[in-house]
Scaffold this motif. Structure first.
Motif, PDB file in Angstrom:
ATOM      1  N   LYS A 225     101.073  12.893  18.227  1.00 38.93           N
ATOM      2  CA  LYS A 225      99.586  12.335  18.374  1.00 38.93           C
ATOM      3  C   LYS A 225      98.930  11.623  17.172  1.00 38.93           C
ATOM      4  O   LYS A 225      99.304  11.997  15.976  1.00 38.93           O
ATOM      5  CB  LYS A 225      98.614  13.387  19.101  1.00 38.93           C
ATOM      6  N   SER A 226      98.192  10.846  17.546  1.00 39.48           N
ATOM      7  CA  SER A 226      97.394  10.233  16.492  1.00 39.48           C
ATOM      8  C   SER A 226      95.829   9.892  17.006  1.00 39.48           C
ATOM      9  O   SER A 226      95.754   9.434  18.036  1.00 39.48           O
ATOM     10  CB  SER A 226      97.931   9.073  15.861  1.00 39.48           C
ATOM     11  N   GLU A 227      94.808   9.477  16.033  1.00 36.58           N
ATOM     12  CA  GLU A 227      93.710   9.426  16.596  1.00 36.58           C
ATOM     13  C   GLU A 227      92.643   8.935  15.466  1.00 36.58           C
ATOM     14  O   GLU A 227      92.721   9.548  14.543  1.00 36.58           O
ATOM     15  CB  GLU A 227      93.048  10.623  17.316  1.00 36.58           C
ATOM     16  N   THR A 241      96.416  -0.322  11.101  1.00 34.51           N
ATOM     17  CA  THR A 241      97.131   0.109   9.955  1.00 34.51           C
ATOM     18  C   THR A 241      96.303   1.374   9.423  1.00 34.51           C
ATOM     19  O   THR A 241      94.826   1.486   9.771  1.00 34.51           O
ATOM     20  CB  THR A 241      97.317  -0.951   8.946  1.00 34.51           C
ATOM     21  N   LEU A 242      96.766   2.185   8.822  1.00 32.03           N
ATOM     22  CA  LEU A 242      95.998   3.548   8.359  1.00 32.03           C
ATOM     23  C   LEU A 242      95.106   3.127   7.345  1.00 32.03           C
ATOM     24  O   LEU A 242      93.847   3.601   7.470  1.00 32.03           O
ATOM     25  CB  LEU A 242      97.125   4.396   7.511  1.00 32.03           C
ATOM     26  N   THR A 243      95.043   2.213   6.587  1.00 32.15           N
ATOM     27  CA  THR A 243      93.954   1.619   5.659  1.00 32.15           C
ATOM     28  C   THR A 243      92.722   1.308   6.143  1.00 32.15           C
ATOM     29  O   THR A 243      91.592   1.102   5.524  1.00 32.15           O
ATOM     30  CB  THR A 243      94.665   0.919   4.703  1.00 32.15           C
ATOM     31  N   GLN A 244      92.935   0.673   7.475  1.00 29.78           N
ATOM     32  CA  GLN A 244      91.699   0.055   8.322  1.00 29.78           C
ATOM     33  C   GLN A 244      90.826   1.247   8.722  1.00 29.78           C
ATOM     34  O   GLN A 244      89.715   0.991   9.266  1.00 29.78           O
ATOM     35  CB  GLN A 244      92.454  -0.872   9.195  1.00 29.78           C
ATOM     36  N   TYR A 245      91.414   2.255   8.960  1.00 33.37           N
ATOM     37  CA  TYR A 245      90.655   3.268   9.819  1.00 33.37           C
ATOM     38  C   TYR A 245      89.491   3.824   8.837  1.00 33.37           C
ATOM     39  O   TYR A 245      89.670   4.035   7.727  1.00 33.37           O
ATOM     40  CB  TYR A 245      91.549   4.489  10.293  1.00 33.37           C
ATOM     41  N   ASP A 246      88.318   4.249   9.616  1.00 37.53           N
ATOM     42  CA  ASP A 246      87.298   5.005   8.874  1.00 37.53           C
ATOM     43  C   ASP A 246      87.598   6.431   8.739  1.00 37.53           C
ATOM     44  O   ASP A 246      87.379   6.992   7.674  1.00 37.53           O
ATOM     45  CB  ASP A 246      85.862   4.736   9.464  1.00 37.53           C
ATOM     46  N   ASP A 247      88.182   6.832   9.784  1.00 41.42           N
ATOM     47  CA  ASP A 247      88.916   8.286   9.534  1.00 41.42           C
ATOM     48  C   ASP A 247      89.964   8.139  10.678  1.00 41.42           C
ATOM     49  O   ASP A 247      90.080   7.801  11.447  1.00 41.42           O
ATOM     50  CB  ASP A 247      87.943   9.361   9.900  1.00 41.42           C
ATOM     51  N   PHE A 248      91.042   9.228  10.203  1.00 40.34           N
ATOM     52  CA  PHE A 248      92.182   9.401  10.758  1.00 40.34           C
ATOM     53  C   PHE A 248      92.684  10.767  11.009  1.00 40.34           C
ATOM     54  O   PHE A 248      92.703  11.482   9.839  1.00 40.34           O
ATOM     55  CB  PHE A 248      93.222   8.313  10.264  1.00 40.34           C
ATOM     56  N   PHE A 254     104.225  12.807  12.911  1.00 37.52           N
ATOM     57  CA  PHE A 254     103.627  11.476  12.936  1.00 37.52           C
ATOM     58  C   PHE A 254     104.089  10.801  11.809  1.00 37.52           C
ATOM     59  O   PHE A 254     103.836  11.085  10.761  1.00 37.52           O
ATOM     60  CB  PHE A 254     102.218  11.338  13.295  1.00 37.52           C
ATOM     61  N   THR A 255     104.305   9.622  12.106  1.00 38.68           N
ATOM     62  CA  THR A 255     104.736   8.607  10.767  1.00 38.68           C
ATOM     63  C   THR A 255     103.930   7.286  11.133  1.00 38.68           C
ATOM     64  O   THR A 255     103.618   6.989  12.308  1.00 38.68           O
ATOM     65  CB  THR A 255     106.308   8.280  10.346  1.00 38.68           C
ATOM     66  N   GLN A 256     103.678   6.543  10.071  1.00 42.88           N
ATOM     67  CA  GLN A 256     103.078   5.132  10.086  1.00 42.88           C
ATOM     68  C   GLN A 256     103.789   4.077  11.042  1.00 42.88           C
ATOM     69  O   GLN A 256     103.177   3.266  11.681  1.00 42.88           O
ATOM     70  CB  GLN A 256     102.817   4.625   8.628  1.00 42.88           C
ATOM     71  N   ASP A 257     105.209   4.365  10.984  1.00 41.85           N
ATOM     72  CA  ASP A 257     105.990   3.492  11.947  1.00 41.85           C
ATOM     73  C   ASP A 257     105.410   3.553  13.317  1.00 41.85           C
ATOM     74  O   ASP A 257     105.931   2.930  14.129  1.00 41.85           O
ATOM     75  CB  ASP A 257     107.325   3.709  11.630  1.00 41.85           C
ATOM     76  N   ASP A 258     104.977   4.930  13.746  1.00 41.75           N
ATOM     77  CA  ASP A 258     104.619   5.106  15.243  1.00 41.75           C
ATOM     78  C   ASP A 258     103.342   4.208  15.375  1.00 41.75           C
ATOM     79  O   ASP A 258     103.384   4.227  16.879  1.00 41.75           O
ATOM     80  CB  ASP A 258     104.267   6.459  15.347  1.00 41.75           C
ATOM     81  N   LEU A 259     102.655   3.710  14.659  1.00 43.53           N
ATOM     82  CA  LEU A 259     101.397   2.850  15.182  1.00 43.53           C
ATOM     83  C   LEU A 259     101.910   1.538  15.716  1.00 43.53           C
ATOM     84  O   LEU A 259     102.678   1.009  15.383  1.00 43.53           O
ATOM     85  CB  LEU A 259     100.650   2.554  13.900  1.00 43.53           C
TER      86      LEU A 259
END
Length: 576
Positions: A225-227, A241-248, A254-259
């Motif tokens: 999961k990711s949220e 992308t991970l850097t765009q989130y305020d919190d994650f 989970f890996t970044q490739d799953d986004l």
């Protein structure tokens, strides 16, 4: 005359009635449990005994209860994978409990050893329970109902009568009647054997399989999961992308490739509210107009997101979760140079969107002496300001917006490399601007008004433009569809196993010693129920019409013709 009775079945067949045990066997797919001879058990025996205990229903229910109890700390205690900030606050507030919770794994319950052990044991228990029961049930479906016991009088529901019809005629009529009532029936010797209610075992197996599906779906969802949450001001955008989130936060696998690769821009936010009545201030329209694209070269599309109506892209869902205002602020130095101009998102404090936040000027500002310095402003915003009440907004819409600014100068602390919230002002190394009376500079501004800083330090303007922002949650929960399907299947399976009774009926027709056909009917259910005698009585009444009773030798024929249809009623002295 007819003879009818019901009686309680014996728990163990008598020595001469082994055939009754066969007739009553396999009404359930539950494996038989034999008491182990503990003194003679070897290694293999102990392993077999342990496996039987693990795959028994009582152990499965116990593990399910332990799993439910184990999830309670995960709901009450802050979890590292969900909110590390709350975990850190809990550690500071409970210095004695925190080390104990660490050793017990209570800050990461769902990935702890003990929770995983319960989870895996429950999974194995269900698998070990379902596989043999499934094969046994398939074998029962491929087979036929067992033949009638020698003494049908031992069964819990029983009726008999004499008829002038031939035995073959009675058996054919009984076979046709039972098949019409959706029994699986066949002729065996001088009797008809029939069975019904297989959906009970189907429901039982479906319930257990559904539990396995739910366990797999839950595990899959937790691992992958990711949220994440993102605040977007009107006119701005977001890229997944991970850097765009305020919190994650995400699962352990989970890996970044799953986004899912997508991006969107917030074109406009629309919010309208009830103006009067008991629901005053309640949102009527709450929507965000977006343009989004999928992939690096995807074509832009327009859409609208509303509450509980997310945008679905691949396995991700984009929810609209919050809203607020972002006043546009312009700050100039003493020479009139613009050092800051931007929409400042402020966080709501109540349902009327009373908001607070911070404005930080980190670069480009010089004081009246030409020295580099940083500015900070504590902002307090009221969408609907009412004179005399400066603590809270009176309505969530922009009817009379006012912003209160408290000005500071000095070092914001952002150059130290220590992360800090953009919505909070660290006043440790800041000094407040003072007016001519030595009081802290603090002023209310309406759109278009300007506040002058003391000693020619510059000005702050609250522009007439007030933008709005929307908070989005991007959630990816794989396995949720399977979890829903499993829960629905479990409900229907449990209902079938509770309300459908598996039962057997036998009809024997044989020529008596006096040459008259004797008809016997008996029924047996998996458990004692009024349904078996009632159903048997109904079937006997229909069959009696096709094979009416014959008079006994000592009876008057006229009385025999007036005798009632056979009914299944409790016999005198029958055990309960």
């Amino acid at each position: 005359m007819s003879e009818t009775k019901t009686s309680a079945p014996d728990s163990t067949p008598a020595a001469g009635d082994e055939d009754l045990g066969a007739a009553g066997s396999q009404l359930s797919t539950a494996p038989a449990e034999d008491a182990p001879n503990l003194p003679s058990l070897g290694v293999i025996g102990w392993v077999r005994w342990f496996w039987r205990q693990l795959t028994s229903m009582r152990v499965a229910l116990l593990l399910l209860l332990l799993l439910s109890l184990g999830a309670i700390p995960g709901s009450l205690i802050p979890q590292t994978g969900i909110d590390e900030t709350k975990v850190a606050e809990f550690r500071k507030a409970h210095e004695t409990l925190a080390p104990i919770y660490d050793k017990l794994g209570l800050f990461n319950v769902y990935s702890s050893v003990w929770f995983s052990a319960i989870y895996i044991l429950l999974f194995v228990s269900l698998i070990g329970c379902i596989v043999p029961r499934t094969w046994q049930f398939v074998g029962q479906l491929r087979g036929r109902p067992p033949g009638a016991p020698k003494r049908l009088t031992r069964l819990p529901a029983y009726t008999t009568w004499r008829t002038d019809a031939e035995p073959e005629q009675v058996r054919e009529a009984a076979l046709a009647l039972l098949k019409k009532r959706r029994f699986r029936a066949h002729l065996t010797g001088d009797a008809v054997a029939a069975e019904k209610g297989y959906l009970r075992e189907v429901g039982n197996l479906a319930f257990h399989i559904a539990l396995i599906v739910m366990l797999i779906a839950f595990a899959w969802g937790q691992l992958f999961k990711s949220e994440g949450n993102k605040l977007v001001v009107e006119g701005d955008g977001f890229s997944n992308t991970l850097t765009q989130y305020d919190d994650f936060k995400s699962g352990s696998l989970f890996t970044q490739d799953d986004l899912d690769p997508f991006s969107f821009n917030l074109k406009n936010f629309t919010g309208t509210y009830e103006a009067s009545g008991p629901n005053k201030g309640t949102p009527r329209i709450y929507k965000a107009d977006l343009s989004y694209s999928v992939g690096a070269d995807g074509k832009a599309k327009k859409t609208t997101i509303e509450v509980n109506e997310p945008l679905e892209i691949g396995d991700s869902k984009v929810y609209l979760v919050s809203h607020g205002y972002a006043p546009v602020i312009t700050i100039r130095d003493g020479k009139g140079n613009v050092v800051y101009r931007d929409a400042v998102p402020l966080l709501p404090l109540d349902g009327n969107v009373t908001s607070t936040g911070a404005i930080k000027v980190m670069d480009g500002y010089r004081d009246a002496k030409g020295e580099r310095e940083q500015l900070g402003f504590q902002a307090f915003f009221l969408p609907t300001y009412v004179k005399g009440n400066e603590l809270a907004s009176q309505f969530p819409a922009l009817l009379n917006p006012v912003i209160n600014l408290e000005a500071y100068h000095g070092d914001l602390g952002v150059d130290a490399g220590i992360p800090q919230s953009v919505y909070q002002l660290n006043k440790k190394n800041l000094k407040g601007f003072k007016d001519a009376k030595g009081a802290q500079v603090r002023e209310n501004l309406k759109p278009g008004e300007t506040m002058k800083l003391p000693n020619g330090a510059g000005t702050v303007t609250f522009e007439k433009e007030i933008k709005e922002w929307a908070g989005f949650q991007v959630a990816r929960q794989p396995g949720s569809g399977w979890a829903l399907a499993g829960s629905l299947a479990a409900i229907f399976g449990l209902a079938a196993s509770l309300f459908i009774q598996r039962r057997r009926v036998w009809v024997r027709a044989a020529t008596g010693s006096d040459g008259v056909t004797v008809v016997e009917m008996a029924g047996l259910g998996r458990s004692e129920s009024a349904k078996v005698p009632e159903e048997l009585g109904d079937l006997a009444g229909i069959l009696y019409e096709q094979a009416p009773g014959a008079p006994d030798a000592e009876d008057d024929p006229a009385e025999s013709e007036a005798s009632p249809d056979p009914q299944v009623v409790p016999a005198e002295g029958a055990e309960k």
